[in-house]
Design an enzyme around this catalytic site. Structure first.
Site, PDB file in Angstrom:
ATOM      1  N   ARG A   1       0.837  -1.208   0.000  1.00  0.00           N
ATOM      2  CA  ARG A   1       0.000   0.000   0.000  1.00  0.00           C
ATOM      3  C   ARG A   1       0.874   1.262   0.000  1.00  0.00           C
ATOM      4  NH1 ARG A   1      -4.553   0.144   4.430  1.00  0.00           N
ATOM      5  NH2 ARG A   1      -2.775   0.677   5.733  1.00  0.00           N
TER       6      ARG A   1
ATOM      7  N   LYS B   1      -2.909   6.356   1.108  1.00  0.00           N
ATOM      8  CA  LYS B   1      -2.783   6.786   2.509  1.00  0.00           C
ATOM      9  C   LYS B   1      -1.863   8.004   2.592  1.00  0.00           C
ATOM     10  CE  LYS B   1      -2.903   4.409   6.953  1.00  0.00           C
ATOM     11  NZ  LYS B   1      -4.343   4.462   7.206  1.00  0.00           N
TER      12      LYS B   1
ATOM     13  N   GLU C   1     -16.610   6.159   3.859  1.00  0.00           N
ATOM     14  CA  GLU C   1     -15.959   5.601   5.047  1.00  0.00           C
ATOM     15  C   GLU C   1     -15.874   6.659   6.139  1.00  0.00           C
ATOM     16  OE1 GLU C   1     -11.713   4.814   5.034  1.00  0.00           O
ATOM     17  OE2 GLU C   1     -11.459   5.985   3.208  1.00  0.00           O
TER      18      GLU C   1
HETATM   19  C1  LIG Z   1      -5.438   3.672   7.527  1.00  0.00           C
HETATM   20  C2  LIG Z   1      -6.847   3.969   7.185  1.00  0.00           C
HETATM   21  C3  LIG Z   1      -7.867   2.999   7.309  1.00  0.00           C
HETATM   22  C4  LIG Z   1      -7.626   1.641   7.921  1.00  0.00           C
HETATM   23  O1  LIG Z   1      -6.750   0.824   7.224  1.00  0.00           O
HETATM   24  P1  LIG Z   1      -6.108  -0.442   7.934  1.00  0.00           P
HETATM   25  O2  LIG Z   1      -5.195  -0.992   6.921  1.00  0.00           O
HETATM   26  O3  LIG Z   1      -7.211  -1.362   8.279  1.00  0.00           O
HETATM   27  O4  LIG Z   1      -5.428   0.054   9.147  1.00  0.00           O
HETATM   28  C5  LIG Z   1      -9.140   3.342   6.897  1.00  0.00           C
HETATM   29  N1  LIG Z   1      -9.431   4.572   6.407  1.00  0.00           N
HETATM   30  C6  LIG Z   1      -8.491   5.520   6.293  1.00  0.00           C
HETATM   31  C7  LIG Z   1      -8.884   6.839   5.753  1.00  0.00           C
HETATM   32  C8  LIG Z   1      -7.174   5.256   6.669  1.00  0.00           C
HETATM   33  O5  LIG Z   1      -6.243   6.215   6.551  1.00  0.00           O
END
Ligand SMILES: *Cc1c(COP(=O)(O)O)cnc(C)c1O
Length: 348
Positions: free
Chosen positions: A80, A184, A220
């Site tokens: 990622r 991210k 989300e």
């Molecule tokens: C990091 C993150 C998540 C969760 O991802 P994981 O890999 O499960 O920790 C969900 N939404 C956002 C916006 C994030 O930055």
């Protein structure tokens, strides 16, 4: 070292021994180093301060019931980060280097890995950002990659599985339709901080973002994914502007194992009414049940609040998913998929 009471910890920075870092200058990576200095010296023209060429990851090291230490799916975090860095057009450590530096960070901070049974774990925060001096708008050539650690408790400060409330984000978007929501990036958070503050001031624990184009379906929460349970189905949004959560991906596997049907699809707002259990999920929050979602709709006559209510406790299916996932991470459940990577103690 004084014994630490991990049961009172929240999701925050708590001092550890130090950090692990490497730089990529002119296309060549330096050898990863450990330092106990938490301060970095950077050029003030470094891109990261101006145009936000910055992305990060989050993963945890868990001390299991067998006293062994596990990282959960670090290969997924490496992939990622690579995808985020590609979006920002900047250099990125490969998977081997990413995992090696995470392992090094865990080993250097070994005595800070919380004991089994405290509900706490050692959170790792890898960050990659542009460091070359620049003024013109272009991607970073030179980058720094830092892996830092903090022994954290649950995200909200509440004990795990204690439900919280959420509000739909009607006036602010987290990510554009063809934007960076699926990566991210620090920039995504900059974009959501103000809206988050407003929601918190209104007393909500979570803010639930909608698709930016039509504001008609669920995307989300600001820091975590959305999933719901309905008629034996695990339902979660499918959208390129939702961050692909590794927790969500893992829960989908576990849900299938439990005989649930898994649906990744568009979830329109009015479907909220039909869900039996609603949760946020992510590495930091694990699973947090949502007991109410408010939708404040502004009409000419004023604002009306539409409430979607769920159980005041964690729903039975979500709780089963939670215990299975946590069990795999803690070594009390069989790791059927080979998700965990063991980290040896630095003495070995
Ligand atoms: C990091 C993150 C998540 C969760 O991802 P994981 O890999 O499960 O920790 C969900 N939404 C956002 C916006 C994030 O930055």
């Amino acid at each position: 070292m004084e014994p630490i009471d991990y049961s009172k910890r929240t999701f925050n920075f708590y001092p550890t021994n130090g950090i692990v870092f490497a730089k990529c200058i002119d296309g060549r990576w330096t050898k990863p180093e450990f330092t106990n200095d938490f301060n970095l010296t950077l050029h003030c023209f470094a891109g990261v301060f101006h145009y936000a060429p910055s992305c990060f990851e989050g993963l945890k090291a868990y001390r299991g019931a067998d006293d062994r230490v596990r990282l959960f799916r670090p290969d997924e975090n490496a992939k990622r980060l690579e995808s985020s860095a590609r979006y920002l057009d900047m250099p990125c450590p490969n998977m081997e280097m990413f995992i090696d530096m995470c392992v090094m960070c865990v080993q250097e901070n070994w005595e800070y890995i919380p004991p089994y049974g405290t509900g706490a774990s050692l959170y790792l925060r890898p960050v990659l950002f542009g460091i070359n001096p620049q003024l013109g708008i272009k991607s970073a050539n030179d980058v720094m990659f830092v892996v830092m650690a903090s022994a954290v408790g649950s995200y909200s400060g509440a004990k795990s599985l204690v439900p919280g409330t959420a509000v739909l984000s009607r006036n602010y978007d987290r990510a554009a339709t063809y934007g960076s929501g699926g990566y991210k990036l620090g920039a995504n958070y900059a974009q959501s901080l103000h809206a988050y503050n407003l929601a918190h001031r209104m007393g909500y624990r979570e803010l639930l973002f909608l698709d930016s184009a039509t504001h008609s379906h669920i995307e989300e929460f600001g820091t975590s994914n959305f999933f719901a349970i309905k008629h034996g189905c695990y339902v979660t949004p499918n959208s390129p502007s939702v961050l692909p959560s590794i927790t969500n991906k893992s829960l989908r596997k576990v849900a299938e194992e439990f005989g649930l049907k898994v649906e990744r699809r568009t979830i329109f707002i009015d479907e909220l009414e039909t869900f039996e259990e609603v949760n946020s999920c992510g590495t930091a929050v694990v699973i947090t049940p949502i007991c109410r979602i408010d939708d404040k709709v502004t009409l000419e006559s004023g604002t009306i609040t539409c409430e979607y209510k769920y159980p005041d406790v964690c729903g039975p299916i979500s709780e089963k998913l939670y215990h299975r996932l946590l069990g795999i991470q803690m070594g009390t459940e069989e790791d059927t998929y080979g998700w965990c990577m063991f980290v040896n103690s630095p003495k070995e």
